[in-house]
Design a protein around this motif. Structure first.
Motif, PDB file in Angstrom:
ATOM      1  N   GLU A 293       0.805  -1.229   0.000  1.00  0.00           N
ATOM      2  CA  GLU A 293       0.000   0.000   0.000  1.00  0.00           C
ATOM      3  C   GLU A 293       0.838   1.280   0.000  1.00  0.00           C
ATOM      4  N   ALA A 314      -1.660   3.956  -1.404  1.00  0.00           N
ATOM      5  CA  ALA A 314      -2.499   3.527  -2.512  1.00  0.00           C
ATOM      6  C   ALA A 314      -3.860   4.208  -2.444  1.00  0.00           C
ATOM      7  N   ASP A 315      -4.551   4.251  -3.591  1.00  0.00           N
ATOM      8  CA  ASP A 315      -5.822   4.969  -3.681  1.00  0.00           C
ATOM      9  C   ASP A 315      -6.901   4.393  -2.761  1.00  0.00           C
ATOM     10  N   ASP A 316      -6.787   3.105  -2.411  1.00  0.00           N
ATOM     11  CA  ASP A 316      -7.822   2.508  -1.552  1.00  0.00           C
ATOM     12  C   ASP A 316      -7.525   2.695  -0.066  1.00  0.00           C
ATOM     13  N   VAL A 317      -6.500   3.510   0.242  1.00  0.00           N
ATOM     14  CA  VAL A 317      -6.163   3.844   1.626  1.00  0.00           C
ATOM     15  C   VAL A 317      -6.251   5.361   1.779  1.00  0.00           C
ATOM     16  N   ASP A 318      -6.848   5.811   2.860  1.00  0.00           N
ATOM     17  CA  ASP A 318      -6.957   7.249   3.129  1.00  0.00           C
ATOM     18  C   ASP A 318      -5.886   7.650   4.140  1.00  0.00           C
ATOM     19  N   ASN A 343      -1.947  12.010  -1.253  1.00  0.00           N
ATOM     20  CA  ASN A 343      -2.437  11.016  -0.291  1.00  0.00           C
ATOM     21  C   ASN A 343      -1.219  10.398   0.382  1.00  0.00           C
ATOM     22  N   GLY A 372      -7.559  -2.645   8.557  1.00  0.00           N
ATOM     23  CA  GLY A 372      -8.524  -2.062   7.636  1.00  0.00           C
ATOM     24  C   GLY A 372      -9.200  -0.816   8.170  1.00  0.00           C
ATOM     25  N   LYS A 375      -9.517   2.543   5.215  1.00  0.00           N
ATOM     26  CA  LYS A 375      -9.936   2.324   3.831  1.00  0.00           C
ATOM     27  C   LYS A 375     -10.566   3.592   3.268  1.00  0.00           C
ATOM     28  N   ALA A 376     -10.240   3.892   2.028  1.00  0.00           N
ATOM     29  CA  ALA A 376     -10.774   5.092   1.374  1.00  0.00           C
ATOM     30  C   ALA A 376     -12.252   4.888   1.023  1.00  0.00           C
TER      31      ALA A 376
END
Length: 376
Positions: A293, A314-318, A343, A372, A375-376
């Motif tokens: 990530e 990564a885009d799926d993590v905020d 980000n 988890g 998560k974005a």
């Protein structure tokens, strides 16, 4: 701590949760130094006491940098921002050349560009996250060349290497001085503020001036150029050589700075400090490269800062949620530089920050990612 965020296990919490990139972590001994020297608080900065502290700071920095013969530590008020203006009045004859690669490395170039008494500066720019080379200023017709040793906004660093030119070399070392290696013979004015590697408060600028820089100050001072008194480098030089400042300084800031410089010299000098920042940064970047990530923002490993680490997610993590969870658990100031708009997290790794705490920090982020929670 808010019930909105998960509780990070205590064994993953750093011993000190301050990871800001300026102001930075202050060691408890620095605060004690203020108490130990309370007798000079509220006394004249032109008398023994405060002057002794200024003299100690100047001597300590000379030892830390192993200053070449003829170099002097000069200081005055206003921080590096004031020094940019002072340099435009007192070090640039007609034209400057600049390497810019982020928010802070571009600020001095902007000052030179707006100064009506100077010619249009030559500017070599690189995109944030990348770096230019000092050799790109070879042969310039400028009489000053300038860049930042470390770009605080992006976590990239450029070495201090004198280009093939007779110009004075001015290095903004605000976030790099004391944590990055430097051969001072490669610079003519290596200037910085004390709120980063030196773990003190802001409001001062300090600089190692070469004989050539000192000569330039005298040369320009002898002309009819108007120079505001607060920004007059000749005044700063004359006062510094007397171990004092033109205006009244913040004595507590000087006491914290003096204690930090003594601590640095007692723990291996600049080499010892670079060893600490290298240990911290090596761990951070290897951790980021090992997780799916995370990625170091600065792709060129040689350009990755030893003192300011920027890690993309990564885009799926905020990343903003990660910073909020860390803050709720007492782990502070990991947010990215506001104008960069990425980000990511930005981690201070200055000498006062224990490398073991950087390892605890990444373990805390592992907990957040593996659970988890961001998560974005």
């Amino acid at each position: 701590m808010s019930n909105e965020f998960p509780t990070i296990p205590s064994e993953l919490i750093p011993s000190d949760g301050r990871f800001g990139c300026g102001p930075s972590k202050v060691r408890p001994a620095q605060l004690q130094a203020i108490q130990n020297n309370a007798g000079i608080m509220g006394t004249s900065h032109r008398q023994a006491g405060v002057k002794d502290v200024v003299g100690s700071v100047r001597a300590g920095l000379a030892e830390l940098f192993q200053l070449p013969e003829g170099y002097e530590i000069i200081l005055s008020l206003g921080g590096a921002t004031a020094f940019w203006d002072a340099a435009s009045f007192g070090l640039i004859r007609k034209k400057s050349a600049h390497l810019t690669y982020g928010e802070f490395s571009s600020k001095f170039a902007t000052v030179s560009k707006k100064a009506p008494w100077l010619d249009e500066p030559h500017i070599v720019s690189a995109e944030p996250g990348t770096v230019p080379s000092p050799s790109e200023l070879d042969g310039t017709d400028a009489d000053v060349v300038a860049w930042a040793h470390n770009e605080t906004s992006t976590g990239a660093m450029v070495p201090v290497t004198r280009p093939n030119t007779d110009a004075l070399v001015l290095i903004d070392a605000t976030s790099g001085s004391g944590g990055l290696p430097v051969d001072m013979k490669e610079a003519d004015a290596y200037y910085f503020s004390p709120q980063k590697c030196y773990a003190s408060d802001g409001g001062l600028w300090l600089a190692a001036f070469s004989p050539a820089a000192l000569e330039r100050v005298e040369e320009i001072s002898a002309t009819d150029r108007y120079i505001p008194a607060f920004l007059d480098l000749k005044t700063a030089v004359d006062n510094s050589l007397k171990n004092q400042t033109y205006n009244t300084p913040a004595v507590a800031t000087l006491l914290m700075l003096d204690d930090q410089v003594k601590w640095m010299n007692a723990n291996g000098g600049l080499e010892g400090m670079v060893k600490r920042t290298t240990e911290s940064s090596t761990h951070l970047y290897e951790w980021a490269e090992a997780r799916p990530e995370t990625t170091p923002f600065v792709q060129d490993a040689a350009a990755r800062s030893l003192v300011v680490g920027t890690i993309d997610f990564a885009d799926d993590v905020d990343a903003a949620t990660i910073a909020k969870i860390l803050r709720a658990n007492g782990i502070l100031d990991t947010e990215p530089y506001r104008k960069l708009g990425r980000n990511q997290l930005r981690i201070g790794m200055f000498p006062a920050i224990d490398p073991a705490d950087i390892k605890k920090l990444t373990s805390a982020i592992d907990f957040i990612l593996d659970g988890g929670y961001a998560k974005a």
